[in-house]
Every structure is written in C-alpha cells, then in structure tokens.
Design an enzyme around this catalytic site. Sequence first.
Site, short mmCIF file in Angstrom:
data_model
loop_
_atom_site.label_atom_id
_atom_site.label_comp_id
_atom_site.label_asym_id
_atom_site.label_seq_id
_atom_site.Cartn_x
_atom_site.Cartn_y
_atom_site.Cartn_z
N HIS A 198 0.82 -1.21 0.00
CA HIS A 198 0.00 0.00 0.00
C HIS A 198 0.85 1.25 0.00
O HIS A 198 0.45 2.29 -0.53
CB HIS A 198 -1.01 -0.04 1.15
N GLU A 443 -11.11 -10.51 -5.20
CA GLU A 443 -9.68 -10.44 -4.92
C GLU A 443 -9.17 -11.65 -4.15
O GLU A 443 -8.02 -11.72 -3.78
CB GLU A 443 -9.34 -9.13 -4.19
N ASP A 467 -4.57 -7.97 -4.65
CA ASP A 467 -4.76 -9.07 -3.71
C ASP A 467 -5.00 -10.39 -4.43
O ASP A 467 -4.57 -11.44 -3.96
CB ASP A 467 -5.92 -8.76 -2.76
N CYS A 514 -9.74 -2.70 -10.57
CA CYS A 514 -9.29 -1.51 -9.84
C CYS A 514 -7.93 -1.74 -9.19
O CYS A 514 -7.42 -0.88 -8.49
CB CYS A 514 -10.32 -1.07 -8.80
C1 PEP Z 1 -6.58 -4.79 -4.91
O1 PEP Z 1 -6.41 -5.64 -4.04
O2 PEP Z 1 -6.28 -4.95 -6.11
C2 PEP Z 1 -7.18 -3.49 -4.57
C3 PEP Z 1 -7.52 -2.63 -5.49
O3 PEP Z 1 -7.32 -3.18 -3.25
P1 PEP Z 1 -6.12 -2.81 -2.29
O4 PEP Z 1 -4.90 -2.59 -3.13
O5 PEP Z 1 -6.53 -1.60 -1.53
O6 PEP Z 1 -6.01 -4.02 -1.43
MG MG Z 2 -7.35 -5.48 -2.13
#
Ligand code: PEP
Ligand code: MG
Length: 583
Positions: A198, A443, A467, A514
Amino acid sequence: MASFAIHGIPVSRGISIGRAHVFAPAALDVKHYLVERENLEAEVSRLQDAIATVHKELQTIWMDLPKDAPTELGAFIDVHALILSDPLISEAPLDIIRTRCYNAEWALVTQIDELSAQFDEIEDVYLRERKADIQQVAERVLKVLTGSQQAPMPRRANDNASAQMIVVARDISPADMLQFRDGSFIGFATDVGGQNSHTAIVARSLDIPAVVGLAHASTLIKQDDWLIIDGEAGVVIANPDQLLLQQYRKLHASQLAARKRLLKLKKTPAVTKDGTEITLLANIELPDDCEFALESGAHGVGLFRSEFLFMGRTSHAHKLPSEEEQFEAYRKAVVGMKGHPVTIRTIDVGADKQLDSSEQTALNPALGMRAIRYCLAEPLLFLTQLRAILRASKYGKVKLLIPMLAHAHEIDQALAMIEQAKAQLRDAGHEFDPKIQVGAMIEIPAAALALPMFVKRLDFLSIGTNDLIQYTLAIDRVDHEVAHLYNPLHPAVLQLISMTIKAGHKAGISVSVCGEMAGDIKHTRLLLGLGLREFSMHPAQLMAVKQEILNSDVVALTSQAKKILRAVEPQVIAEAVKRLRVM
Ligand code: PEP
Ligand code: MG
C-alpha cells in the site's frame, strides 16, 4: 563524496533529483562506562534532567510553530512528547543505571536497543515507524546528555532551498505516506516494500517517483546527500557526478514534456480504433483527490479506499472518524466528482493497513481479520460507515463496494447490514438512494472460482488484482524478498481475471479492474482483449492508459487474448503480451 547506486523495486515512475531526508536514525554511538555506586543517584538525575530539558525543547518547538505550519508537524512533535513520557523511555533506563551501574547514555541506548529488537521481531509497518520515532527521541536526549548542539527537530521540507527533498527510510507506512501529500517531498526510497504494497500504491497516487526494496538505503545514504531516484529503472544514485546529473536532468525534462503532451488527451473520449467505448475511472484515497481525478479526465471514481480516512489520525490517538465526519468526507467526494459516479469501498483495514499498530496480533495478517471480516466482527463501526455512505448518496451517484468477500454468508450478512443501516436512516429521517448499487471486490481466488454465488447477489464486480495475485500466488505483496515472484501474467491469474470478466458480462453486470494492473500500460491491451471495458486507476496513469486504448483494436486483441489464455509457458505468455503493444 563517493557516488554509488542501489538497485531496488521500481514502484512509481519518473525521475527526481534532490537531497536526502533520511528518516532512519543515525547509529546511537555513545561512551560506555560503569558508574561508582555512590554516584548512581547523580547519574540518574543527569538522565532525568536531560529528559526534562528535551520536554521543554519540544514544548518550545510546539509553541513556536508558525500558524501556517502543516498539521503533521505538530503531530510529529506530539508523538515525540508522548514517547518521552512513556515509562519505557523515562523510567526503564533509570533502573538500568541503578541495577547495572551503566552511565546515563549507555543505559538509554541499551533500553532503546532492546526496544528496537522487539520492534524488529514484530515486523509491523506501523511499529517500525514508531521505532524510528523512539530513536529520534533518544537521539535528542543523548545530544543534551553529551552537551552537543540541539538535536534537529523532526524536519520536513518547506518552500525554499530544502524543498527538493527525497525521503529515505527503512519503511514508510501508508498512513505516514499520506503526510507527504502536500507536495514537499519529491521522491521516496525505502529499504523494504513490494510493488503493490500500500505504501507503493500511495506513492503512485501521489505521482512521486519511488523505489522500494533497496535493502540498505537508509543506512548507506546520509542526511542531505544528493540523490537521483529513477522510478522507472528502480535505481537510486547517491552523490552523482556532474555528467550523470546532467543526463538525468535532460531525461527528467523530456519525461515532463511527454506528460504534458499526454494531458492534451484529457477531453478525448476513450474509444478504441474499432469504436469500443471504454470507461476510465479513478482510484482515490481522500476526497481531495477528486480534483486531480477530474483534471485527468476520469469519468468517475472506481475505488475510493475509504480506510485512509481512518488511518494516520495521530493527534486523535485511536479515535475513529464519526458518522458525521465520514459523511462529510464522502459527500465532498460525491459533490467533487460533479455528477460522475463514486464507488466507495467499505473500510479495508488489516494486513499492511493497520488502524492501530498495537492491534496487530495475527501471525499472518494478510490471511487474518481484514476488510469485510473485520467489519462483520465490528458491526457498530460497519453500520456507522454504511450510514455515512448512504447519506452521501443523496448528493450524487454512489456505489458501495465490499472488499475481500469469499463466502455467501459474508455477502448475505453485508447486504443485511446495508438494509439495517437504511432502516436506521429512515427512522432518523435521513434521505439516501434506496437503490444504491452494491458490488464485490473479486480479490480472493475462491471468489473468482465461485462467481455464480456473487453475480446472483450483487450489482457489479471489481477485480482487485493486487490481492488476487497475492492470494493466488501466495506472495505477500509487502515482502520484498518474494517480490520477484509477484507476476500478474501468471497463467492462473489470467484465468481468474478472464473468468470474472466473462461471468459478470454473462450475468449482465459491470466488471472493472481496480488493482494496479488497470493502470499499467503494459497490461492495457491484454485486459481489453480479455473483455475488460472498465478500468480504475490512479489519476496519474489515466492519460497513458487512454493513449493505449486509442491505439487498440479490440477485435484483434480479443483473438490474441484467447491464444494467450491457452498458452501454457509463462515465457510464451510474457512475449505474446509484449507483442500486443506493437500490434
Ligand atoms: C486490490 O487488491 O487490487 C485493490 C484494489 O485493493 P487494495 O490494493 O486496496 O487491497
Ligand atoms: Mg485489495
């Protein structure tokens, strides 16, 4: 000064040239000697006096903060004052002096070393950051003890000469990263981290060049060293010579020019050569990001990572945002997007996004109490958020997105709680969109393999490739030691993505991606070929992806993608995906 280069993992593109601001503390190098028994209380007083002096110093710094000083600076000082008052710092070293007869400096460093070792074992991003704070506080006390000049206050860049600062740290937590949003830092280099941690994602959203997984950057690089960060190649060059500096300055200038050219595409519709319309959406972390999203030509928000509202609340220690505060934030985003839809993901904490570092007890946090699991276990917190989101739906089109779903009962429970939140709002006389769409993040591989269960219950799907890859390949996305195994093109990952897109379309519901794959131009054409028509990414990546789309032919890509899905060897897949870009 000797020039050297360190290689790491490139996580956010672009070049930065500036001076190092090293967040990792210098080694606490002090004199060690044993104190005579009769002098022990005097030694204890010496340390107590030094601690009291630092308390006063911090107070003075706090009082002298200019009115327009960034709030995080006050927060830094608050944290340092709290640490200084903690018995682990203010009392434990006194015991060491009394029991082991160590001099004050040695006693303090011994205690700090012990604390640091404990932090290292826990390996929690937040705690690691607090470890650096503790060391900074200790350094300040040591400076008073040794009579050297006042320790530097927790520093940040300002608008003058020091404005071009590059953060060098062992690690930066996503929440701490948010403190750098005001544009005072122009690059990040960290010892640990992975492509899709993150922290890396926030660096990309800030559109600041970043390299992680540099192993020893925070110890090799010294405060104020000149640095070049090459976020494309994943290299950090310290103390470059004039020739290299010149080359990089040229490269930097040409990159900026290319970006400017891309900006011209802002109003161009995202339509492929054969006329297929593509929806480009933005990923945001805070409501203020909406402005940049619109400026970059986004037609909505595909992912509002709401958990960032809950993080980094240093000065309100552990307090969660109230329904009112959340409602204001969501409403701001909805109004800010000027009629475009805003997809708000319910809080996704856990794993590398801890609300409170002391809560981290799971051995495998990524497999533990994360996201919807956490929300269902904390119904009051979840209901509060749901009510705030629903109330914001009065001001524009809002969609609700639930992260980390894997089980039918989780979907059913989440939907039941949304209904409960609606009922509570009705009772309280609040307006909201009663038909608000609810979608699932796909995910977890189990979700991608059990799609009928999802499409039956939900209005849309959003593939979280970050994920999905982590869980499919069993690669911790934060762990730089396995970062080389994190492969979006692994045949298993591609199958899961393809299955999700197909199942969604067959059921007549929209599917977006996303995760970071959506914003990576290396994958745009493959995703188009797999049938994806909705991409959500950081606004900074929108134009480049749009350019790829404008040059793509969906018919040709569809047949190529079919072949890629049938391919067995990763090498064959990787090369075929590369070839898509020159079609
Ligand atoms: C993902 O897991 O691809 C996602 C968009 O969520 P995050 O990166 O916040 O876990
Ligand atoms: Mg995620």
